[in-house]
Design a protein around this motif. Sequence first.
Motif, PDB file in Angstrom:
ATOM      1  N   SER A   1       0.880  -1.152   0.052  1.00 13.18           N
ATOM      2  CA  SER A   1       0.017  -0.041  -0.227  1.00 13.18           C
ATOM      3  C   SER A   1       0.685   1.290   0.186  1.00 13.18           C
ATOM      4  N   ALA A   2       2.072   1.342   0.738  1.00 14.66           N
ATOM      5  CA  ALA A   2       2.922   2.319   0.676  1.00 14.66           C
ATOM      6  C   ALA A   2       3.627   2.424  -0.655  1.00 14.66           C
TER       7      ALA A   2
ATOM      8  N   GLU B   1       2.415   1.876  -3.509  1.00 14.91           N
ATOM      9  CA  GLU B   1       1.403   2.567  -4.371  1.00 14.91           C
ATOM     10  C   GLU B   1       0.904   3.804  -4.059  1.00 14.91           C
ATOM     11  N   GLU B   2       0.954   4.188  -2.460  1.00 12.14           N
ATOM     12  CA  GLU B   2       0.875   5.602  -2.390  1.00 12.14           C
ATOM     13  C   GLU B   2       1.963   6.553  -2.571  1.00 12.14           C
ATOM     14  N   LEU B   3       3.322   5.980  -2.775  1.00  7.27           N
ATOM     15  CA  LEU B   3       4.536   6.618  -3.058  1.00  7.27           C
ATOM     16  C   LEU B   3       4.422   7.065  -4.621  1.00  7.27           C
ATOM     17  N   ARG B   4       3.690   6.221  -5.517  1.00 10.28           N
ATOM     18  CA  ARG B   4       3.833   6.515  -6.881  1.00 10.28           C
ATOM     19  C   ARG B   4       2.823   7.612  -7.098  1.00 10.28           C
ATOM     20  N   GLY B   5       1.904   8.133  -6.137  1.00 10.68           N
ATOM     21  CA  GLY B   5       1.207   9.194  -6.566  1.00 10.68           C
ATOM     22  C   GLY B   5       1.891  10.519  -5.833  1.00 10.68           C
ATOM     23  N   LEU B   6       2.905  10.414  -4.923  1.00 12.70           N
ATOM     24  CA  LEU B   6       3.511  11.618  -4.387  1.00 12.70           C
ATOM     25  C   LEU B   6       4.234  12.637  -5.186  1.00 12.70           C
TER      26      LEU B   6
ATOM     27  N   CYS C   1       9.116   2.633  -8.641  1.00 17.28           N
ATOM     28  CA  CYS C   1       8.203   1.823  -7.569  1.00 17.28           C
ATOM     29  C   CYS C   1       8.177   0.571  -8.071  1.00 17.28           C
TER      30      CYS C   1
ATOM     31  N   PRO D   1       5.412   8.683   3.328  1.00 18.54           N
ATOM     32  CA  PRO D   1       4.211   9.251   2.947  1.00 18.54           C
ATOM     33  C   PRO D   1       3.725   9.970   4.254  1.00 18.54           C
ATOM     34  N   TYR D   2       3.918   9.241   5.205  1.00 18.03           N
ATOM     35  CA  TYR D   2       3.217   9.587   6.700  1.00 18.03           C
ATOM     36  C   TYR D   2       3.875  10.883   7.275  1.00 18.03           C
TER      37      TYR D   2
END
Length: 301
Positions: A162-163, A165-170, A177, A276-277
């Motif tokens: 999940s992290a 995938e979140e990193l892809r959008g940052l 990724c 991301p956090y």
Amino acid sequence: MSSGQLRQGLLQPLDDRLVRRLVAGQFPQWAGLPVERFPSGGTVNAMYRLGDGLVVRLPLIEGGAGDVLAEREWLPRLSPLLPAAVPEVLGAGEPDEGYPWPWSVYRWLPGEIPEAGALREPALLAGDLAGFVAAMRSVTLPDAPPAHRGGPLATLDEPTRSAIEELRGLPGEGFDCDALTAVWEDALRAPAWEGPPVWLHADLMPGNLLVDGGRLSSVIDFGCMGVGDPACDLFPAWNLLPAGAREVFREALGVDDAAWRRGRGRTLSQALIALPYYRETNAAMAGNARHVIQAVLAERC
């Protein structure tokens, strides 16, 4: 994590005045000493200097209360078995003045937090860190708790993916990724640890290490300690040490390929989840997460 999230559960702001009242009420021998917040990148505890020789450590969240109690129980027993200084509890504080959790007064440990990319003696520090990890592994104290990060790597699979995938959008990060996913899947394929669980610090982040003259002098924050997979204490290989010193660390510990892959995966997972956090709220944590990701990708090239 916002200050509001950090202080959830506190009945009043944690500040110098509250710390002074807590100390004066429970440790009158230290009531006249100056109190000053010590800047830290930590997210679970706050630290306040108390005079020149003491530090007060107080949980910011309820989850940190158990760490305080664990350190009180285990640090006096671990200290004589380890080659670096560890925190010494001098006062066991209890909830009071509207502060809801146990807290402690420790002897102040001098030193500097090491910075990845700016180490004075990286190879010597690598040897020191290996000596500390080896000493932890050799501890035989009974009835040890499970380490916070000591379980099977597969338990981290969902949050790690999940992290990624979140990193892809940052915006502005730009990491590969797909390559990170490949590293993570390689770690999952590594043979699991089949030996008995060993003692671990389990949170060997740069902020939990102190150096003097480039050499390891102290290790702090044992809130995650316990027993588990020895690969869990390989974090410094990627979160602190450059490539050459990384090999010194590995060779000194005699780390086999399976443990190295698991250790790299654990370190990467922690960084992927942290970035991301913390990228907007904790520059130290986010910066180290980026360093880990870059180090892991460079090692795999």
